[in-house]
Design a protein around this motif. Structure first.
Motif, mmCIF file in Angstrom:
data_model
loop_
_atom_site.group_PDB
_atom_site.id
_atom_site.type_symbol
_atom_site.label_atom_id
_atom_site.label_comp_id
_atom_site.label_asym_id
_atom_site.label_seq_id
_atom_site.Cartn_x
_atom_site.Cartn_y
_atom_site.Cartn_z
ATOM 1 N N PHE A 106 -1.021 -4.666 -2.049
ATOM 2 C CA PHE A 106 -0.362 -5.256 -3.068
ATOM 3 C C PHE A 106 1.082 -4.798 -3.240
ATOM 4 C CE2 PHE A 106 -4.733 -4.476 -4.806
ATOM 5 C CZ PHE A 106 -5.392 -5.713 -4.593
ATOM 6 N N SER A 107 1.956 -5.792 -3.256
ATOM 7 C CA SER A 107 3.491 -5.367 -3.240
ATOM 8 C C SER A 107 3.723 -5.257 -4.774
ATOM 9 C CB SER A 107 4.337 -6.612 -2.664
ATOM 10 O OG SER A 107 4.087 -7.600 -3.779
ATOM 11 N N VAL B 277 3.470 7.076 -7.763
ATOM 12 C CA VAL B 277 2.128 7.275 -6.911
ATOM 13 C C VAL B 277 1.364 5.687 -7.146
ATOM 14 C CG1 VAL B 277 -0.278 8.291 -7.190
ATOM 15 C CG2 VAL B 277 1.801 9.630 -7.615
ATOM 16 N N ILE B 278 1.357 5.194 -8.154
ATOM 17 C CA ILE B 278 0.774 4.046 -8.544
ATOM 18 C C ILE B 278 1.133 2.836 -7.680
ATOM 19 C CG2 ILE B 278 0.599 1.862 -10.107
ATOM 20 C CD1 ILE B 278 0.134 4.035 -12.408
ATOM 21 N N TYR B 279 2.645 3.050 -7.459
ATOM 22 C CA TYR B 279 3.395 1.845 -6.465
ATOM 23 C C TYR B 279 2.568 1.821 -4.990
ATOM 24 C CZ TYR B 279 6.388 0.200 -10.011
ATOM 25 O OH TYR B 279 6.977 -0.302 -11.192
ATOM 26 N N ARG B 280 2.672 3.177 -4.593
ATOM 27 C CA ARG B 280 2.140 3.589 -3.307
ATOM 28 C C ARG B 280 0.857 3.197 -3.020
ATOM 29 N NH1 ARG B 280 2.590 3.017 1.986
ATOM 30 N NH2 ARG B 280 2.245 4.816 3.388
ATOM 31 N N ILE B 281 -0.050 3.592 -3.948
ATOM 32 C CA ILE B 281 -1.434 3.136 -3.954
ATOM 33 C C ILE B 281 -1.487 1.616 -3.909
ATOM 34 C CG2 ILE B 281 -3.518 2.874 -5.156
ATOM 35 C CD1 ILE B 281 -2.838 5.672 -6.448
ATOM 36 N N ALA B 282 -0.752 0.840 -4.761
ATOM 37 C CA ALA B 282 -0.848 -0.722 -4.661
ATOM 38 C C ALA B 282 -0.393 -1.264 -3.204
ATOM 39 C CB ALA B 282 0.021 -1.353 -5.582
ATOM 40 N N GLU C 155 -5.025 8.924 -4.485
ATOM 41 C CA GLU C 155 -5.871 8.697 -5.854
ATOM 42 C C GLU C 155 -6.363 10.020 -6.310
ATOM 43 O OE1 GLU C 155 -8.785 5.699 -4.225
ATOM 44 O OE2 GLU C 155 -7.554 4.154 -4.682
ATOM 45 N N ARG C 156 -6.570 10.879 -5.688
ATOM 46 C CA ARG C 156 -6.736 12.370 -6.233
ATOM 47 C C ARG C 156 -5.406 12.661 -7.181
ATOM 48 N NH1 ARG C 156 -8.673 14.326 -1.045
ATOM 49 N NH2 ARG C 156 -11.110 14.042 -0.968
ATOM 50 N N LYS C 157 -3.977 12.419 -6.430
ATOM 51 C CA LYS C 157 -2.907 12.954 -7.141
ATOM 52 C C LYS C 157 -2.690 12.261 -8.150
ATOM 53 C CE LYS C 157 1.828 14.089 -5.705
ATOM 54 N NZ LYS C 157 1.501 15.276 -5.850
ATOM 55 N N LEU C 158 -3.288 10.898 -8.376
ATOM 56 C CA LEU C 158 -3.058 9.946 -9.628
ATOM 57 C C LEU C 158 -3.669 10.676 -10.629
ATOM 58 C CD1 LEU C 158 -1.915 7.248 -10.778
ATOM 59 C CD2 LEU C 158 -4.341 6.262 -10.274
ATOM 60 N N GLU D 93 7.107 12.955 -15.785
ATOM 61 C CA GLU D 93 5.739 12.769 -15.384
ATOM 62 C C GLU D 93 5.375 11.255 -15.234
ATOM 63 O OE1 GLU D 93 4.387 15.203 -14.206
ATOM 64 O OE2 GLU D 93 5.594 16.788 -14.666
ATOM 65 N N LEU D 94 5.784 10.741 -16.288
ATOM 66 C CA LEU D 94 5.567 9.045 -16.246
ATOM 67 C C LEU D 94 6.031 8.356 -15.050
ATOM 68 C CD1 LEU D 94 6.062 7.783 -19.970
ATOM 69 C CD2 LEU D 94 3.908 7.861 -18.464
ATOM 70 N N ALA D 95 7.246 8.866 -14.638
ATOM 71 C CA ALA D 95 7.964 8.493 -13.462
ATOM 72 C C ALA D 95 7.133 8.608 -12.149
ATOM 73 C CB ALA D 95 9.435 8.886 -13.180
ATOM 74 N N ASP D 96 6.610 9.868 -12.180
ATOM 75 C CA ASP D 96 5.580 10.445 -11.195
ATOM 76 C C ASP D 96 4.399 9.522 -10.936
ATOM 77 O OD1 ASP D 96 7.458 12.471 -10.347
ATOM 78 O OD2 ASP D 96 6.576 13.904 -11.188
#
Length: 238
Positions: free
Chosen positions: A77-78, A67-72, A42-45, A60-63
């Motif tokens: 959340f899948s 990060v969002i997918y792994r946080i989810a 969440e810091r990296k986000l 950068e959008l792909a990055d």
């Protein structure tokens, strides 16, 4: 590769150690628990968003998405569940294809079917708890969402028959507990402190702690609690 955070470390992709090793660079890597890594992600986000806003590049959008997918995933959340929520909100409120901006805040309040927004000259005064009772590590909580109007402090109500079965540390907020009913023991940096009804317990930011007991209490955090700065240490057997 981006710079390190103020904490001297950062979350990295899984193949970065191999890439660094192949390049002959010295480095150190540590594998941490899911709750600890969630905090780092969440810091990296924030970091990835800042990099996109500076560069406006697709990479950068792909990055950000990675990060969002792994946080989810770490929050249970899948990708499919996340996409289902996105499509549901799109069906209810539409997307962003029409390039619309809202000029009249009063209209926004009517669209949201909520109470009028608090005046900037006179901020919100009375807060009521969220309807949902949250249970975390053996403690039932009612949250008062005061942070937007009162960033210097936040408050919640807690009840437990056994205690808080997690040792943790918050890097930014002091935790102040007022014991309404019952008694218990606070363990702060491995030192034990007995408490009872009418006592106030203060745990400074950066101190690891947990507690046990049959308790009803008010918890105040100053500044207002922010999950990004909370770090799991270990689970506790009460």
């Amino acid at each position: 590769m981006t710079s390190f955070t103020e904490h001297g470390h950062k979350a990295i992709r899984d193949r970065i150690p191999d890439i660094l090793r192949d390049s002959g660079r010295d480095f150190a890597v540590k594998e941490i628990s899911d709750p600890e890594f969630l905090l780092e992600l969440e810091r990296k986000l924030e970091e990835e968003l800042a990099e996109y806003l500076e560069s406006k590049e697709a990479e950068e959008l792909a990055d950000l998405l990675e990060v969002i997918y792994r946080i989810a995933e770490l929050r249970g959340f899948s990708k499919e569940a996340l996409e289902s929520v996105r499509l549901k909100k799109r069906k209810e409120s539409g997307g962003f294809e029409k390039n619309l901006i809202l000029l009249n805040m009063a209209d926004e309040n009517r669209l949201c079917r909520g109470p009028p927004a608090a005046s900037k000259e006179f901020p919100r005064v009375v807060f009521r708890p969220e309807k949902e009772v949250i249970e975390k590590y053996g403690v039932r909580m009612r949250i008062y969402t005061t942070r937007a109007d009162s960033p210097n402090a936040a408050v919640l109500y807690q009840e437990t028959e056994s205690g808080h079965a997690e040792e943790f540390v918050h890097e930014k907020s002091d935790f102040l507990y007022y014991i309404l009913e019952g008694s218990g023991t606070w363990i702060v940096e491995d030192r034990e402190f007995e408490v009872r009804s009418g006592d106030v317990v203060v745990v400074p930011a950066g101190k690891r702690f947990w507690f046990r007991g049959n308790l009803k209490q008010i918890c105040i955090t100053a500044p207002a609690w922010d999950e990004r700065y909370e770090r799991h240490i270990r689970d506790i057997e009460l």
